[in-house]
Design an enzyme around this catalytic site. Structure first.
Site, PDB file in Angstrom:
ATOM      1  N   ASP A 121      21.940  82.251 -45.976  1.00 42.40           N
ATOM      2  CA  ASP A 121      20.728  81.898 -46.711  1.00 42.40           C
ATOM      3  C   ASP A 121      19.538  81.923 -45.760  1.00 42.40           C
ATOM      4  O   ASP A 121      19.652  81.523 -44.603  1.00 42.40           O
ATOM      5  CB  ASP A 121      20.881  80.502 -47.322  1.00 42.40           C
ATOM      6  CG  ASP A 121      19.627  80.094 -48.072  1.00 42.40           C
ATOM      7  OD1 ASP A 121      19.261  80.796 -49.029  1.00 42.40           O
ATOM      8  OD2 ASP A 121      18.999  79.097 -47.674  1.00 42.40           O
ATOM      9  N   HIS A 166      16.316  85.731 -42.685  1.00 43.80           N
ATOM     10  CA  HIS A 166      15.194  86.243 -41.892  1.00 43.80           C
ATOM     11  C   HIS A 166      14.465  85.141 -41.131  1.00 43.80           C
ATOM     12  O   HIS A 166      13.706  85.430 -40.212  1.00 43.80           O
ATOM     13  CB  HIS A 166      14.209  87.011 -42.785  1.00 43.80           C
ATOM     14  CG  HIS A 166      13.693  86.194 -43.927  1.00 43.80           C
ATOM     15  ND1 HIS A 166      14.459  85.938 -45.047  1.00 43.80           N
ATOM     16  CD2 HIS A 166      12.506  85.572 -44.116  1.00 43.80           C
ATOM     17  CE1 HIS A 166      13.747  85.191 -45.871  1.00 43.80           C
ATOM     18  NE2 HIS A 166      12.574  84.957 -45.337  1.00 43.80           N
ATOM     19  N   ASP A 186      17.850  83.766 -57.274  1.00 45.04           N
ATOM     20  CA  ASP A 186      16.576  83.068 -57.032  1.00 45.04           C
ATOM     21  C   ASP A 186      15.384  83.898 -57.515  1.00 45.04           C
ATOM     22  O   ASP A 186      14.266  83.659 -57.118  1.00 45.04           O
ATOM     23  CB  ASP A 186      16.432  82.696 -55.545  1.00 45.04           C
ATOM     24  CG  ASP A 186      16.791  83.833 -54.618  1.00 45.04           C
ATOM     25  OD1 ASP A 186      16.973  84.955 -55.118  1.00 45.04           O
ATOM     26  OD2 ASP A 186      16.885  83.599 -53.402  1.00 45.04           O
TER      27      ASP A 186
END
Length: 1520
Positions: free
Chosen positions: A536, A539, A637
């Site tokens: 999760d 980045h 999401d």
């Protein structure tokens, strides 16, 4: 599945850093690291952290790989070190030159996923994943019923959002305790544990054939995490990150603004609790600028206290005199140490207001009073004060910029959250829904802003003020936005998650031991129970943290499946994460597509090869890849596609996605047509359970629900396509809304074509044409795999269920599977048509392909084409086992095809192979043919198989072009013709790949046959040696007309053929072309000099002894005036105008005797003299025969007597440029020195033979390089021959002790021993340009411009020519090394290396010479005497053949100098040769050029492939 037998080659290049390049490999592959051209011949060490067998992976532990050189040591072209890849993960490699790292990169090895009780492999491209929000699964004992919906609809992987205890916000990703299972999963009588979850995961794997993955969240934790309260050092708080204090002060001020707005205290200033328009926003801006910023004075955190600093400065200035002396010294040192140092503000590390300082040493060195008086000191202090105030003003301006950005970001957030149509519309400002999300935790009672600020300097309180996490739009993902140096929090650029605290790991576990240990345990739990993880917020997760955690996870589960979603927007940045972490699949989303065309493009982008791709060999270069995709129709999401597109689009978009040749996935709710986003934060309802009953109650689902029935068919199809090797993809945009995706199996040539009509616009409110374009599907439709339409049904309107997540009830799928076309409800009719020969297409006319519909066809080739492909594959098995699958036995093939091609090819001679593989346009035209000319391409270089270059679009099959003359050759033609028959029976899109397979198979077999007939040096040689040796096949051939004069009839083993016209036997000896394409046919094919410079390399070293003998004897038969012809012209049109060819011929006879077993026998072979006397007319073979040794003796005798004649037919008919004097040929031996001499200033008798051609520049008839006198290489060749003949005489092999001359009226014998000693005694004395300016041997000291070199000639008519630095002396060094003192030779070679060595060749003249010009342009005619019409042919351009002699000379003398120099020389040679290897590989002629322009530039006037260029490089490799 382990991929046995696959090898990939990674060529290393100097300074090549490939950290951002992705190399994907599979377990079972062998990876070979090989040296690229820039590294060959250098000491390279390759290191990797891939563990040795039996060792455990340690990211920081690198080991050195051992080099293997399968062919010995002659060059580095095949040298490699290797890894046998058996473990999945990401591994680093780097390589060093000496002790310095030169380059490196990563390799990523895919995991092998296994499912079922039998642990069968689940290929990555078969994955069909569905995401579940864990909190919506309800109590654990109900999970199976809910997960069963995924099982029944064909998914084989479940992605659970985190299963841990959640924080107060209830977000799935805000975890209160990473180690504890969410207590909501427990029921009143049973607590849910990790073991329970693990048991279910195992059951799903073994019984349901489903794998499970879950998220790991490393970047943040819930703000209310209990462990965080105990360990506040794990967050970015104001104690460990004091740089955040100004941002915290601003954050608190904005919180107080929220409270006051919520209480209505700003209504009179234009800001009510409910923000509704731009006026309200402008008023917020005004309040912040006028009320908040002036009050909190953020700039003070970055400024200096002026009065305090001035006082300190003044005190230092006025200190005692003893200190002043020290100060003066100190000032001197300060100024001296860095005169460029300027006064700058030094940031207070604790970020107190006005706590910053300046460096007083720099201040004292900068502001110096002109005397010690008080007035001077006061003036100095004022200057200092002014500078500090300027610096403070700069800090104020900088803070003001930050404040501007903060206001803009704040207003932007308010617009999105409260005004935007696509935003959450939060309503009035309250404490629960503040003006903006808080950036920091504040676990104490609200006080005034001033009172709260006092806490930031109290560590026991400040440690609980922690920064929240979030994301920054457009930020560099490799930088941590919470670390010092970032102003993200101050500038309010963070899109903040107010429920989560950003975790502060530091650089290593010792920096925050509790956090690393806690997260390691969390990772271990996850890896123990799950088959994979989703990273999760990947980045924003520090890479070194993720590396450490994933290394931990892989220790527990080696084949861990790792997925991540990156928002870098940059493929190179993505690759940094994929490489560092070993990510298996990157999540890609179809919802990013703005139309169906883009959706189709994504399918093509994320996997598969083009339909009809060429078959790839098992050993091939490792190519950069894009990350493997997990392509999802929607991620959990993101917003619901029904809101953005329409309910009708769910089915076609799911179909398009599932046709991608990669992993695919969806999110729970998409299939049920849930018309809103299922929020990871606010959704509390449960998913529905599986129930097969016809009538469903609330919270249940079956195939009547949404598109579930269609999803099962789609998932099954996706898994079938992945498992059965349908890895070729074609995407066709039929019209604006219709996308057809083809998946093709290259083994069976079956295709599956899915036609989807998308509905990005709602069909109820948008226009869709009823006219759907017809489709043409090549081949035969076997069945309709499925057809499905999204249809409306009678059901009540959608009402959001209070307890269960429910979808639109009024839509379902009408599905039919495995039906024939005639039974389709979507197709109106299907007809068969012929598009071309053997090109069957089915024309499909649709009638019910409504928006939201899909139809999938299974397509085979038509039966005849299918049979042709099967039989063709059967015949291709002899070349590769790859073709076994899909092959069919052949009962009716042409008889020729019953014989293996290798058996046919084995009967070919090397001369035959010249015709099958090579022969350029001019050679073919002699036979009345020519090379293929490809329309819209270019003519091929060769008519043979090498001409197709095996990579160009050469797909027309014209059997009439396959014409070979001899019986053996015609068998090859028949075989090719019989194979090409099958190409006419298959669809056009398959012709390229099978044409390529036939040609590549035949070509590689023919190469093996060629090498098998050559010497052991070639057979056991490197790739480079083998490819160079093919130059022998390329250059040595037999044309329609023999180039060589006939040999003696009494000679054995002379090849013959029947003349096509007379039907009589005629000799057909192989001749050697000088170069292609200019010197390949007719009288310009054979040249004495070129032939014998190239003969040793191309014929003797490669083992072509008989053909070499025949060429030597054929030229021997043409001896006239003691010379061998320059241009042979079949002997009858020979020109005897060169002085060196005879000496190269003699050198070749010597080489033949030494290299060939029983080579001395050649001396007794009969030579048929074409010209028994100088004035004879050409005589037929057999008229006068004499043994070769007599011809040799005649050449030596004639030189000693002196040669002086005028060329026959002198004048423009044989040379239109030469002046009359040039036709007078002289040669002889200087009786004093033993040196051979000859020539005059109007002819050029050596290889540097350019004759001026320009009237305009007035150089016509003037040789550019006459080299008259004694040319250095001829003296060397003569010395070599004389020395050899002397030895042969001593061995009683050669009957002549020497030569005779008439002196003082008497015959005298000069023995070869005496001649040898004369040359030896005079050579270095007369040729070496001494370093001593007073050397008495130097006749022309004023002409010397380089010392320590060897002259190019001795006794030239233009003495300055003797002193020119050229590469010719290196030839003498190789053939007669005894002439040279090693130290002097080495010095001269170093000068030649510095001045003459180019990338591929040697400069033919010293660049310091006034007439040097390195660009050869034979077409240029101007006034410049030195260059017009290519006059500078040998005055600078870089010729390749001298480099062979230069390198061989270096090698020879380096051995004499010492082992260290020798080792360095070997490296230099390998490095130089690597450039020839690259050129040879890239050349469309598969050759090395005659010459290049300066610095290796391409010369368009050069032969593209030159015999002697290839030969000398082979000789160097042979010497190595």
């Amino acid at each position: 599945m382990p991929s046995a037998g696959q090898t990939r080659l990674l060529h290393l290049g100097e300074m090549e850093k490939l950290d951002k390049t992705l190399f994907r490999l599979e377990q079972g592959f062998e990876l070979q690291f090989r040296l690229g051209p820039t590294l060959q011949g250098k000491h390279v060490t390759v290191c990797t952290n891939y563990p040795a067998s039996g060792e455990v992976f340690d990211r920081r532990k690198f080991r050195t790989l051992l080099w293997h050189n399968p062919t010995g040591k002659e060059d580095d072209s095949d040298k490699y070190c290797k890894l046998d890849l058996q473990i999945s993960g990401s591994y680093q490699y780097y390589f060093s030159l000496g002790n310095e790292k030169s380059g490196g990169g990563y390799i990523v090895v895919d995991p092998i996923l296994r499912v079922g009780a039998d642990n069968h492999v689940l290929p990555l491209d078969c994955v069909t994943l569905q995401t579940f929000l864990a909190k919506c699964l309800g109590p654990f004992h109900e999970w199976e019923d809910r997960l069963k919906v995924a099982k029944e609809t064909g998914y084989n992987m479940i992605h659970f959002t985190p299963l841990q205890k959640l924080g107060l916000s209830r977000s799935c990703y805000s975890l209160a305790d990473q180690l504890e299972v969410n207590t909501e999963f427990s029921s009143h009588n049973k607590k849910c544990t990790w073991s329970d979850i693990g048991a279910l995961v195992e059951k799903m794997k073994n019984e349901w054939n489903m794998l499970c993955i879950t998220d790991v969240v490393y970047n943040h934790t819930a703000a209310n995490s209990e462990w965080l309260r105990m360990h506040p050092e794990c967050g970015y708080n104001l104690v460990n990150s004091p740089h955040l204090k100004p941002a915290w002060v601003l954050d608190r001020a904005l919180w107080h603004l929220t409270c006051m707005v919520a209480e209505g205290k700003y209504i009179d200033k234009g800001v009510p609790p409910l923000i509704e328009n731009d006026h309200h926003l402008n008023c917020i801006r005004k309040i912040i600028w006028e009320d908040i910023y002036p009050k909190i004075k953020l700039w003070e955190f970055f400024q200096v206290d002026v009065n305090k600093a001035v006082q300190q400065f003044k005190t230092l200035l006025t200190q005692g005199k003893a200190k002043e002396k020290n100060l003066v010294e100190k000032r001197k040192n300060t100024t001296k140490s860095d005169p460029n140092q300027h006064l700058q503000i030094v940031q207070d590390p604790n970020y107190k207001r006005l706590g910053c300082t300046v460096d007083m040493d720099i201040a004292l060195a900068t502001f110096i009073p002109h005397s010690n008086g008080p007035a001077a000191i006061e003036e100095c202090c004022n200057w200092f004060r002014k500078r500090i105030e300027e610096l403070n003003a700069e800090q104020y301006r900088q803070t003001n910029h930050h404040q501007e950005q903060a206001v803009n970001c704040l207003v932007g957030s308010v617009v999105y959250e409260r005004l935007a149509g696509h935003g959450p519309k939060l309503g009035p400002i309250t404490r629960k829904y503040p003006l903006v999300t808080r950036y920091f935790t504040y676990p104490f009672k609200d006080l005034t802003v001033e009172e709260e600020e006092t806490m930031i300097h109290q560590p026991d309180k400040a440690c609980y003020f922690m920064a929240h996490n979030g994301w920054v739009m457009g930020d560099d993902p490799l930088k941590n936005f919470a670390e010092p140096g970032s102003n993200v929090y101050l500038r309010r650029e963070l899109i903040c998650w107010g429920d989560s605290v950003k975790l502060r790991y530091g650089e290593k576990p010792e920096d925050c031991p509790y956090l690393w240990a806690h997260m390691k345990k969390y990772t271990e739990i996850t890896a123990k129970y799950f088959h994979g993880v989703r990273l999760d917020n990947c980045h924003s997760t520090p890479i070194h943290v993720a590396e450490y955690m994933l290394d931990t996870a892989r220790k527990l589960r080696a084949d861990l499946y790792i997925v991540a979603e990156l928002f870098t927007g940059n493929e190179e940045l993505d690759n940094i994460f994929v490489n560092s972490l070993g990510i298996t699949s990157l999540i890609r989303e179809a919802m990013t597509a703005y139309n169906s065309h883009e959706e189709g493009r994504l399918v093509y982008r994320f996997g598969g090869e083009p339909v009809g791709s060429f078959v790839q060999p098992r050993l091939r270069p490792l190519m950069p890849a894009i990350a493997h995709a997990l392509f999802m129709d929607i991620t959990h999401d993101n917003e619901c596609p029904i809101q953005h597109r329409s309910a009708y689009d769910a089915l076609p978009s799911a179909m398009i996605v599932s046709m991608a040749c990669c992993a695919t996935g969806s999110t729970k709710g998409y299939d049920e047509l849930v018309p809103h986003q299922i929020s990871v934060v606010s959704e509390e309802r449960f998913y529905s359970k599986w129930n097969t009953a016809a009538h469903l109650t609330s919270g249940e689902a079956n195939f009547q629900t949404g598109i579930l029935a269609g999803r099962l068919a789609i998932n099954r199809l996706h898994q079938e396509l992945g498992a059965k090797g349908f890895n070729q993809v074609y995407v066709d945009q039929v019209d604006e809304d219709i996308v057809a995706v083809t998946r093709h199996c290259p083994n069976t040539h079956q295709s599956v074509v899915a036609v989807s009509r998308t509905a990005f616009r709602d069909p109820k409110t948008s226009f869709y044409s009823k006219e759907v374009p017809e489709m043409c599907i090549p081949g035969k439709i076997e069945e309709v795999v499925l057809e499905a339409r999204t249809i409306e049904r009678n059901a009540g309107p959608y009402k959001k269920d209070e307890h269960f997540i429910n979808g639109l009830p009024n839509f379902t799928v009408e599905l039919r599977e495995h039906i024939q076309v005639i039974n389709s409800k979507i197709i109106k009719q299907a007809g068969t048509a012929m598009k071309g020969p053997n090109e069957f297409v089915q024309e499909i006319e649709f009638e019910n392909l409504t928006p939201g519909s899909v139809i999938v066809f299974r397509v085979s080739l038509d039966p005849k084409a299918q049979e042709a492909v099967g039989v063709l594959r059967n015949h291709l098995i002899q070349f590769s086992p790859h073709f076994k699958s899909g092959s069919l036995p052949d009962d009716h093939s042409a008889p020729i095809l019953t014989t293996l091609f290798s058996s046919i090819a084995s009967k070919l001679t090397l001369a035959d192979l010249n015709q099958v593989l090579y022969r350029c346009e001019a050679e073919e035209q002699e036979d009345g043919g020519g090379c293929y000319n490809i329309p819209n391409w270019s003519p091929l270089k060769y008519a043979g198989l090498q001409g197709s270059n095996l990579s160009i679009p050469f797909f027309s099959v014209e059997e009439n072009k396959i014409v070979f003359q001899s019986q053996t050759l015609s068998t090859v033609g028949k075989w090719l013709k019989a194979m090409f028959v099958y190409l006419k029976r298959i669809p056009r899109y398959l012709i390229p790949c099978y044409f390529d397979a036939i040609l590549v198979g035949a070509y590689t077999t023919l190469l093996d046959v060629a090498w098998h007939q050559m010497s052991s040096f070639v057979q056991n040689g490197s790739t480079f040696v083998k490819h160079l040796s093919l130059g022998s096949v390329q250059m040595c051939g037999i044309g329609k007309y023999s180039c060589l004069p006939d040999l003696s009839p009494s000679l054995h083993d002379v090849p013959w053929r029947l003349n096509e016209i007379t039907n009589e036997k005629e000799q057909c000896c192989v001749s050697l072309a000088a170069g292609l394409p200019h010197f390949s046919s007719g009288i310009f094919r054979s040249w004495g000099r070129d032939t014998f410079i190239a003969l040793r390399g191309l014929m003797l070293i490669t083992g072509r002894y008989l053909e070499a003998r025949n060429i030597i004897l054929a030229f021997a038969g043409t001896l006239r005036h003691g010379l061998i012809p320059n241009l042979l012209g079949q002997g009858t049109h020979a020109r005897f105008n060169c002085r060196d060819a005879v000496w190269w011929w003699l050198q070749c006879i010597q080489d033949y005797c030494k290299i060939v077993p029983n080579g001395l026998d050649i001396l007794r072979c009969p030579v048929s003299r074409m010209y028994p006397r100088d004035d004879s007319s050409p005589q037929p073979a057999g008229t006068m025969d004499q043994p070769l040794y007599e011809v040799i003796q005649e050449a030596m005798q004639r030189h000693m007597e002196g040669i002086n004649f005028r060329e026959r037919n002198a004048g423009p008919q044989i040379d239109q440029n030469m002046r009359d004097e040039g036709f007078n040929v002289t040669a002889g031996v200087d009786h004093a020195t033993g040196f051979v001499f000859g020539g005059n200033r109007f002819n050029c008798g050596t290889w540097m033979d350019k004759m001026g051609e320009s009237d305009r520049a007035r150089n016509r008839g003037i040789p550019a390089t006459p080299r008259d006198g004694s040319a250095v290489e001829i003296v060397g060749l003569c010395k070599s021959t004389v020395h050899w003949l002397q030895d042969l005489f001593k061995q009683n092999v050669f009957p002549y002790p020497g030569v005779t001359i008439k002196r003082h009226g008497k015959q005298e014998t000069i023995t070869y021993d005496e001649w040898n000693r004369k040359i030896q005694g005079h050579f270095e004395r007369l040729f070496f340009v001494s370093e001593n300016p007073a050397d008495p041997n130097e006749k022309h000291p004023k002409l010397v411009h380089k010392r320590g070199i060897y002259k190019d000639s001795y006794g030239a008519s233009s003495p300055w020519c003797d002193y020119q630095l050229r590469p010719n002396f290196t030839i003498a060094m190789v053939v007669a090394p005894e002439l040279f003192t090693p130290q002097k030779a080495w010095k001269a070679l170093q000068i030649a290396e510095e001045k003459l060595l180019g990338p591929l060749g040697m400069k033919t003249l010293d660049p310091d010479d006034m007439v040097y010009c390195g660009i050869y342009d034979n077409a240029l005619d101007n006034d410049n005497y030195n260059v017009a019409k290519g006059f500078n042919y040998h005055q600078g351009p870089e010729w390749l053949w001298p480099i062979g002699y230069f390198l061989r000379a270096k090698l020879y003398f380096s051995k004499l100098i010492g082992p260290e120099i020798y080792a360095k020389t070997v490296l230099l040679i390998k490095n130089v040769l690597s450039r020839h290897y690259v050129h040879l590989e890239r050349s469309s002629w598969k050759g090395l050029p005659e010459l290049t322009n300066e610095n290796g530039q391409y010369c368009p006037f050069s032969c593209e492939s030159q015999a002697w260029s290839l030969a000398v490089i082979l000789e160097v490799l042979h010497d190595l």
